[in-house]
Motif scaffolding. Structure first.
Motif, PDB file in Angstrom:
ATOM      1  N   THR A   9       0.842  -1.190   0.000  1.00  0.00           N
ATOM      2  CA  THR A   9       0.000   0.000   0.000  1.00  0.00           C
ATOM      3  C   THR A   9       0.880   1.243   0.000  1.00  0.00           C
ATOM      4  OG1 THR A   9      -0.175   0.039   2.408  1.00  0.00           O
ATOM      5  CG2 THR A   9      -1.903  -1.138   1.217  1.00  0.00           C
ATOM      6  N   PHE A  10       0.366   2.292  -0.593  1.00  0.00           N
ATOM      7  CA  PHE A  10       1.048   3.569  -0.662  1.00  0.00           C
ATOM      8  C   PHE A  10       0.177   4.606   0.048  1.00  0.00           C
ATOM      9  CE2 PHE A  10       2.184   1.195  -4.527  1.00  0.00           C
ATOM     10  CZ  PHE A  10       3.553   1.055  -4.309  1.00  0.00           C
ATOM     11  N   ASN A  11       0.761   5.263   1.036  1.00  0.00           N
ATOM     12  CA  ASN A  11       0.055   6.248   1.848  1.00  0.00           C
ATOM     13  C   ASN A  11       0.799   7.573   1.755  1.00  0.00           C
ATOM     14  OD1 ASN A  11      -1.793   4.238   3.390  1.00  0.00           O
ATOM     15  ND2 ASN A  11       0.257   3.381   3.535  1.00  0.00           N
ATOM     16  N   TYR A  12       0.043   8.661   1.834  1.00  0.00           N
ATOM     17  CA  TYR A  12       0.630   9.974   1.602  1.00  0.00           C
ATOM     18  C   TYR A  12       0.316  10.926   2.754  1.00  0.00           C
ATOM     19  CZ  TYR A  12       0.933   7.838  -2.959  1.00  0.00           C
ATOM     20  OH  TYR A  12       1.194   6.965  -3.988  1.00  0.00           O
ATOM     21  N   GLU A  13       1.372  11.414   3.392  1.00  0.00           N
ATOM     22  CA  GLU A  13       1.258  12.399   4.461  1.00  0.00           C
ATOM     23  C   GLU A  13       1.792  13.749   3.991  1.00  0.00           C
ATOM     24  OE1 GLU A  13      -0.198  11.962   7.361  1.00  0.00           O
ATOM     25  OE2 GLU A  13      -0.607   9.840   7.002  1.00  0.00           O
ATOM     26  N   THR A  14       1.904  13.896   2.677  1.00  0.00           N
ATOM     27  CA  THR A  14       2.378  15.128   2.049  1.00  0.00           C
ATOM     28  C   THR A  14       1.714  15.227   0.679  1.00  0.00           C
ATOM     29  OG1 THR A  14       4.385  16.385   1.511  1.00  0.00           O
ATOM     30  CG2 THR A  14       4.443  14.023   1.060  1.00  0.00           C
ATOM     31  N   ASN A  15       1.985  16.282  -0.063  1.00  0.00           N
ATOM     32  CA  ASN A  15       1.331  16.488  -1.356  1.00  0.00           C
ATOM     33  C   ASN A  15       1.835  15.577  -2.465  1.00  0.00           C
ATOM     34  OD1 ASN A  15      -0.368  18.489  -0.402  1.00  0.00           O
ATOM     35  ND2 ASN A  15       1.136  20.103  -0.786  1.00  0.00           N
ATOM     36  N   PHE A  16       2.897  14.850  -2.220  1.00  0.00           N
ATOM     37  CA  PHE A  16       3.480  13.953  -3.222  1.00  0.00           C
ATOM     38  C   PHE A  16       2.531  12.793  -3.539  1.00  0.00           C
ATOM     39  CE2 PHE A  16       5.751   9.943  -3.900  1.00  0.00           C
ATOM     40  CZ  PHE A  16       6.433  10.245  -5.056  1.00  0.00           C
ATOM     41  N   ILE A  17       2.477  12.406  -4.804  1.00  0.00           N
ATOM     42  CA  ILE A  17       1.748  11.209  -5.240  1.00  0.00           C
ATOM     43  C   ILE A  17       2.678  10.417  -6.162  1.00  0.00           C
ATOM     44  CG2 ILE A  17      -0.235  10.282  -6.519  1.00  0.00           C
ATOM     45  CD1 ILE A  17      -1.136  11.615  -3.991  1.00  0.00           C
ATOM     46  N   LEU A  18       2.836   9.132  -5.889  1.00  0.00           N
ATOM     47  CA  LEU A  18       3.693   8.241  -6.671  1.00  0.00           C
ATOM     48  C   LEU A  18       3.104   8.017  -8.053  1.00  0.00           C
ATOM     49  CD1 LEU A  18       6.185   6.295  -6.529  1.00  0.00           C
ATOM     50  CD2 LEU A  18       4.589   4.542  -5.747  1.00  0.00           C
ATOM     51  N   ASP A  19       3.936   8.162  -9.074  1.00  0.00           N
ATOM     52  CA  ASP A  19       3.512   7.855 -10.439  1.00  0.00           C
ATOM     53  C   ASP A  19       3.404   6.341 -10.607  1.00  0.00           C
ATOM     54  OD1 ASP A  19       3.571  10.519 -11.198  1.00  0.00           O
ATOM     55  OD2 ASP A  19       5.608  10.414 -11.978  1.00  0.00           O
ATOM     56  N   ASP A  20       2.377   5.892 -11.265  1.00  0.00           N
ATOM     57  CA  ASP A  20       2.217   4.501 -11.690  1.00  0.00           C
ATOM     58  C   ASP A  20       2.394   3.498 -10.546  1.00  0.00           C
ATOM     59  OD1 ASP A  20       1.619   2.457 -13.372  1.00  0.00           O
ATOM     60  OD2 ASP A  20       3.471   2.563 -14.534  1.00  0.00           O
ATOM     61  N   GLU A  21       1.530   3.620  -9.550  1.00  0.00           N
ATOM     62  CA  GLU A  21       1.582   2.733  -8.390  1.00  0.00           C
ATOM     63  C   GLU A  21       1.561   1.254  -8.779  1.00  0.00           C
ATOM     64  OE1 GLU A  21      -1.588   3.703  -5.718  1.00  0.00           O
ATOM     65  OE2 GLU A  21      -0.594   5.507  -4.972  1.00  0.00           O
ATOM     66  N   VAL A  22       0.777   0.917  -9.800  1.00  0.00           N
ATOM     67  CA  VAL A  22       0.619  -0.493 -10.180  1.00  0.00           C
ATOM     68  C   VAL A  22       1.946  -1.099 -10.639  1.00  0.00           C
ATOM     69  CG1 VAL A  22      -0.517  -2.092 -11.781  1.00  0.00           C
ATOM     70  CG2 VAL A  22      -1.828  -0.246 -10.697  1.00  0.00           C
ATOM     71  N   SER A  23       2.680  -0.411 -11.506  1.00  0.00           N
ATOM     72  CA  SER A  23       3.947  -0.973 -11.987  1.00  0.00           C
ATOM     73  C   SER A  23       4.998  -0.997 -10.886  1.00  0.00           C
ATOM     74  CB  SER A  23       4.464  -0.226 -13.220  1.00  0.00           C
ATOM     75  OG  SER A  23       4.814   1.092 -12.903  1.00  0.00           O
ATOM     76  N   VAL A  24       4.991  -0.010 -10.001  1.00  0.00           N
ATOM     77  CA  VAL A  24       5.937   0.005  -8.877  1.00  0.00           C
ATOM     78  C   VAL A  24       5.626  -1.156  -7.933  1.00  0.00           C
ATOM     79  CG1 VAL A  24       6.725   1.309  -6.862  1.00  0.00           C
ATOM     80  CG2 VAL A  24       6.426   2.467  -9.052  1.00  0.00           C
ATOM     81  N   GLU A  25       4.351  -1.385  -7.682  1.00  0.00           N
ATOM     82  CA  GLU A  25       3.945  -2.507  -6.825  1.00  0.00           C
ATOM     83  C   GLU A  25       4.409  -3.841  -7.418  1.00  0.00           C
ATOM     84  OE1 GLU A  25      -0.117  -4.497  -4.950  1.00  0.00           O
ATOM     85  OE2 GLU A  25      -0.242  -2.577  -5.994  1.00  0.00           O
ATOM     86  N   LYS A  26       4.222  -4.025  -8.714  1.00  0.00           N
ATOM     87  CA  LYS A  26       4.666  -5.264  -9.376  1.00  0.00           C
ATOM     88  C   LYS A  26       6.175  -5.423  -9.271  1.00  0.00           C
ATOM     89  CE  LYS A  26       0.889  -5.572 -12.691  1.00  0.00           C
ATOM     90  NZ  LYS A  26       0.474  -5.442 -14.101  1.00  0.00           N
ATOM     91  N   TRP A  27       6.910  -4.337  -9.446  1.00  0.00           N
ATOM     92  CA  TRP A  27       8.372  -4.364  -9.362  1.00  0.00           C
ATOM     93  C   TRP A  27       8.842  -4.765  -7.972  1.00  0.00           C
ATOM     94  CZ3 TRP A  27      11.106  -0.025  -6.954  1.00  0.00           C
ATOM     95  CH2 TRP A  27      12.506  -0.174  -6.979  1.00  0.00           C
TER      96      TRP A  27
END
Length: 136
Positions: free
Chosen positions: A3-21
């Motif tokens: 899971t990816f959680n955000y406590e700042t304004n940043f949002i990870l690009d392409d969560e699905v491919s990063v998760e697979k990696w």
């Protein structure tokens, strides 16, 4: 599960491919994915954790809390996106590359890699580079 959680304004690009990696990296080391939580935050947030839980009054890019059980990989990985951005500039790499390196660094610790000695640091860097070659 990752899971990816955000406590700042940043949002990870392409969560699905990063998760697979990340999942692929875990299975490449004959381990099994349990629950890995990434929490992206700023310097102040991570500094507070560093002081409270590790008694370190310094800025850092990552703090990981390992809850793995044998080969079942579990944990919480806190990442300061501000520190990652500064480090990327210092190391003359892209923000994305430095972010991926830090993200996989935490997982590699859970798998069993250390970085206290020079020899361990070299092996950790080799493992990071190997993992990074799979996402580029």
């Amino acid at each position: 599960m990752i899971t990816f959680n955000y406590e700042t304004n940043f949002i990870l690009d392409d969560e699905v491919s990063v998760e697979k990696w990340i999942h692929q990296t875990i299975t490449n080391h004959n381990c099994e994915l349990g629950e890995v939580n990434y929490i992206f935050c700023n310097d102040d947030y991570l500094h507070k954790l560093n002081v409270e839980f590790l008694n370190h009054d310094t800025l850092t890019d990552i703090i990981s809390f390992d809850n793995s059980l044998g080969k079942l990989i579990n944990g919480d990985i806190y990442i300061s996106v501000e520190r990652v951005a500064d480090n990327a500039k210092d190391f003359k790499v892209s923000f994305k590359e430095e972010l991926h390196r830090v993200m996989i660094h935490g997982v590699l610790h859970y798998i069993g890699f250390k970085d206290k000695t020079e020899k361990e640091q070299l092996e950790m860097t080799n493992q990071e580079n190997l993992a990074l070659s799979l996402i580029k």
